[in-house]
Design a protein around this motif. Structure first.
Motif, PDB file in Angstrom:
ATOM      1  N   ARG A  97      -9.042   1.398  -4.905  1.00  0.00           N
ATOM      2  CA  ARG A  97      -9.242   2.816  -4.633  1.00  0.00           C
ATOM      3  C   ARG A  97      -7.916   3.566  -4.436  1.00  0.00           C
ATOM      4  NH1 ARG A  97     -11.529   0.605   0.387  1.00  0.00           N
ATOM      5  NH2 ARG A  97     -10.002   0.778   2.050  1.00  0.00           N
ATOM      6  N   SER A  98      -6.804   2.949  -4.820  1.00  0.00           N
ATOM      7  CA  SER A  98      -5.493   3.560  -4.622  1.00  0.00           C
ATOM      8  C   SER A  98      -4.794   3.783  -5.953  1.00  0.00           C
ATOM      9  CB  SER A  98      -4.626   2.665  -3.731  1.00  0.00           C
ATOM     10  OG  SER A  98      -5.231   2.426  -2.475  1.00  0.00           O
ATOM     11  N   ASP A  99      -3.831   4.684  -5.940  1.00  0.00           N
ATOM     12  CA  ASP A  99      -2.964   4.905  -7.098  1.00  0.00           C
ATOM     13  C   ASP A  99      -1.672   4.126  -6.904  1.00  0.00           C
ATOM     14  OD1 ASP A  99      -4.630   6.528  -8.539  1.00  0.00           O
ATOM     15  OD2 ASP A  99      -3.868   8.380  -7.675  1.00  0.00           O
ATOM     16  N   ALA A 100      -1.031   3.780  -8.028  1.00  0.00           N
ATOM     17  CA  ALA A 100       0.167   2.947  -7.963  1.00  0.00           C
ATOM     18  C   ALA A 100       1.285   3.593  -7.156  1.00  0.00           C
ATOM     19  CB  ALA A 100       0.653   2.637  -9.387  1.00  0.00           C
ATOM     20  N   TRP A 101       1.347   4.922  -7.152  1.00  0.00           N
ATOM     21  CA  TRP A 101       2.412   5.596  -6.407  1.00  0.00           C
ATOM     22  C   TRP A 101       2.122   5.674  -4.919  1.00  0.00           C
ATOM     23  CZ3 TRP A 101       0.637   9.880  -3.867  1.00  0.00           C
ATOM     24  CH2 TRP A 101      -0.525  10.475  -4.346  1.00  0.00           C
ATOM     25  N   GLN A 102       0.896   5.313  -4.517  1.00  0.00           N
ATOM     26  CA  GLN A 102       0.514   5.452  -3.110  1.00  0.00           C
ATOM     27  C   GLN A 102       0.748   4.187  -2.304  1.00  0.00           C
ATOM     28  OE1 GLN A 102      -3.557   6.430  -3.899  1.00  0.00           O
ATOM     29  NE2 GLN A 102      -3.244   8.577  -3.398  1.00  0.00           N
ATOM     30  N   VAL A 103       0.633   3.037  -2.932  1.00  0.00           N
ATOM     31  CA  VAL A 103       0.683   1.786  -2.187  1.00  0.00           C
ATOM     32  C   VAL A 103       1.615   0.789  -2.858  1.00  0.00           C
ATOM     33  CG1 VAL A 103      -1.676   2.092  -1.325  1.00  0.00           C
ATOM     34  CG2 VAL A 103      -1.274   0.737  -3.382  1.00  0.00           C
ATOM     35  N   ASN A 104       2.007  -0.194  -2.088  1.00  0.00           N
ATOM     36  CA  ASN A 104       2.819  -1.299  -2.572  1.00  0.00           C
ATOM     37  C   ASN A 104       2.010  -2.574  -2.390  1.00  0.00           C
ATOM     38  OD1 ASN A 104       4.740  -3.650  -1.733  1.00  0.00           O
ATOM     39  ND2 ASN A 104       6.028  -2.256  -2.932  1.00  0.00           N
ATOM     40  N   VAL A 105       1.873  -3.363  -3.443  1.00  0.00           N
ATOM     41  CA  VAL A 105       1.030  -4.564  -3.386  1.00  0.00           C
ATOM     42  C   VAL A 105       1.460  -5.479  -2.248  1.00  0.00           C
ATOM     43  CG1 VAL A 105       0.395  -6.687  -4.591  1.00  0.00           C
ATOM     44  CG2 VAL A 105       0.367  -4.512  -5.818  1.00  0.00           C
ATOM     45  N   SER A 106       2.755  -5.690  -2.093  1.00  0.00           N
ATOM     46  CA  SER A 106       3.243  -6.581  -1.041  1.00  0.00           C
ATOM     47  C   SER A 106       2.843  -6.089   0.337  1.00  0.00           C
ATOM     48  CB  SER A 106       4.770  -6.709  -1.123  1.00  0.00           C
ATOM     49  OG  SER A 106       5.164  -7.266  -2.357  1.00  0.00           O
ATOM     50  N   GLU A 107       2.963  -4.774   0.563  1.00  0.00           N
ATOM     51  CA  GLU A 107       2.601  -4.220   1.867  1.00  0.00           C
ATOM     52  C   GLU A 107       1.121  -4.402   2.146  1.00  0.00           C
ATOM     53  OE1 GLU A 107       3.856  -0.202   1.794  1.00  0.00           O
ATOM     54  OE2 GLU A 107       5.996  -0.661   1.975  1.00  0.00           O
ATOM     55  N   VAL A 108       0.293  -4.184   1.133  1.00  0.00           N
ATOM     56  CA  VAL A 108      -1.154  -4.357   1.313  1.00  0.00           C
ATOM     57  C   VAL A 108      -1.473  -5.815   1.622  1.00  0.00           C
ATOM     58  CG1 VAL A 108      -3.409  -4.196   0.209  1.00  0.00           C
ATOM     59  CG2 VAL A 108      -1.709  -2.397  -0.159  1.00  0.00           C
ATOM     60  N   ALA A 109      -0.844  -6.727   0.889  1.00  0.00           N
ATOM     61  CA  ALA A 109      -1.085  -8.157   1.108  1.00  0.00           C
ATOM     62  C   ALA A 109      -0.680  -8.566   2.530  1.00  0.00           C
ATOM     63  CB  ALA A 109      -0.311  -8.981   0.087  1.00  0.00           C
ATOM     64  N   TYR A 110       0.478  -8.115   2.978  1.00  0.00           N
ATOM     65  CA  TYR A 110       0.922  -8.443   4.337  1.00  0.00           C
ATOM     66  C   TYR A 110      -0.048  -7.872   5.371  1.00  0.00           C
ATOM     67  CZ  TYR A 110       5.491 -10.331   2.986  1.00  0.00           C
ATOM     68  OH  TYR A 110       6.504 -11.111   2.469  1.00  0.00           O
TER      69      TYR A 110
END
Length: 335
Positions: free
Chosen positions: A292-305
């Motif tokens: 539900r996010s756009d690539a400019w909004q989130v960082n995969v690593s941050e979400v995973a952590y």
């Protein structure tokens, strides 16, 4: 647009986004961003009356939008995958086709969609509706907890429900109230604890409203074994804090039994070990957030952590094994 979907927003922080436009491409992009990537909106006939009106609120696992197009359109959506969905018209009649069944949804009857199976909609210009998206893991977890037994995923839900009488009337009223309150800036629901409770009421209310075969008289082969209290305690601990660095010993302590006893109980009643189940919950959480996010909004690593993954290499491999794509692909494809 009014409001912005931000990656820093807490799960129980309401987000309000609105769009009013006569541009078909802009309307299509708005719906793809807030609901589903593989969504096609095709105008039917005269475009002179096209006037998209979308007013959407997001609250954790629930997204509720009041949507209309002003002129006749055709909508096609591929498998939802990560969510269950309900369309509840306020005015007009929507013709819906899903999994071989046609439903005429209007102010008296809502249409229900499972994560698997394309959706085909004939949406007339006079139809204004409430569009309710519920994350797949949230609804399945709620029904699982309500019944205290294993369920089939995706849930075998009925294709529609009555909104005039019974639970459907209450649930539809709750959704409308939730939407109107979240669109305001000064209501009680803006308090995080209250918002979380309202969100949970929408999810649990849907689980109790929509038809499903998981009751006492469910067909042979669908009924799962009742779960012992020890397993439920461990499950509750996992779902309360999926990001916490649990060990098998931690979960066994929360359940009040030894590690071997809990592992055997999980194998028997959940179908996997406690830590394997914890990893699945985390993966589903990451997948839902990326979807539900756009690539400019989130960082995969941050979400995973944030979901408790500390080794990104192992996380990426487990994610690909479960969903068949990389986390970054999910993020790109759901733009």
């Amino acid at each position: 647009m009014d409001g912005m979907v931000g990656s820093a927003a807490a799960p129980d922080t309401p987000v309000h986004v609105a769009l009013h436009t006569s541009d078909v491409d802009e309307a299509r992009a708005f719906c793809r961003k807030l609901f589903y990537g593989p969504l096609e909106v095709t105008p039917v006939g005269d475009l002179s009356g096209f006037a998209f009106d979308g007013d959407v609120v997001m609250l954790g696992s629930v997204t509720v939008g009041k949507i209309s197009y002003g002129s006749d359109i055709h909508v096609n959506i591929a498998d939802l995958e990560t969510a269950y969905h309900v369309l509840a018209p306020l005015t007009g009649t929507l013709r819906s086709r899903h999994r071989g069944t046609t439903v005429l949804a209007d102010a008296t009857r809502a249409a229900v969609y499972r994560p698997v199976g394309a959706i085909d909609l004939d949406w007339p210009g006079d139809c204004r509706l409430m569009s309710v998206k519920v994350d797949r893991a949230a609804l399945e977890r709620e029904l699982d907890a309500t019944l205290d037994q294993r369920i089939v995923s995706p849930l075998l839900l009925g294709e529609s429900f009555d909104m005039v009488d019974g639970p459907g009337r209450t649930w539809a009223a709750l959704v409308r109230l939730l939407h109107s309150e979240l669109c305001a800036d000064d209501g009680l629901i803006r308090q995080p604890r209250m918002a979380a409770r309202w969100r949970d009421m929408v999810v649990s209310g849907l689980a109790l409203t929509v038809e499903h075969p998981y009751g006492v008289d469910e067909p042979a082969g669908l009924q799962g074994p009742r779960r012992p209290r020890t397993v439920k305690r461990a499950l509750d601990a996992i779902h309360a804090e999926p990001w916490r660095q649990f060990t098998a010993g931690d979960l066994a302590s929360s359940a009040g039994v030894g590690v071997r006893v809990l592992q055997e109980a999980f194998r028997q009643h959940v179908g996997m070990s406690p830590l394997a189940y914890l990893r699945r919950v985390r993966l589903d959480g990451v997948h839902a957030e990326l979807s539900r996010s756009d690539a400019w909004q989130v960082n995969v690593s941050e979400v995973a952590y944030r979901w408790g993954f500390t080794h990104l290499g192992r996380f990426a491999g487990a994610y690909r094994d479960r969903y068949g794509v990389s986390p970054s692909q999910t993020l790109r494809e759901r733009r």
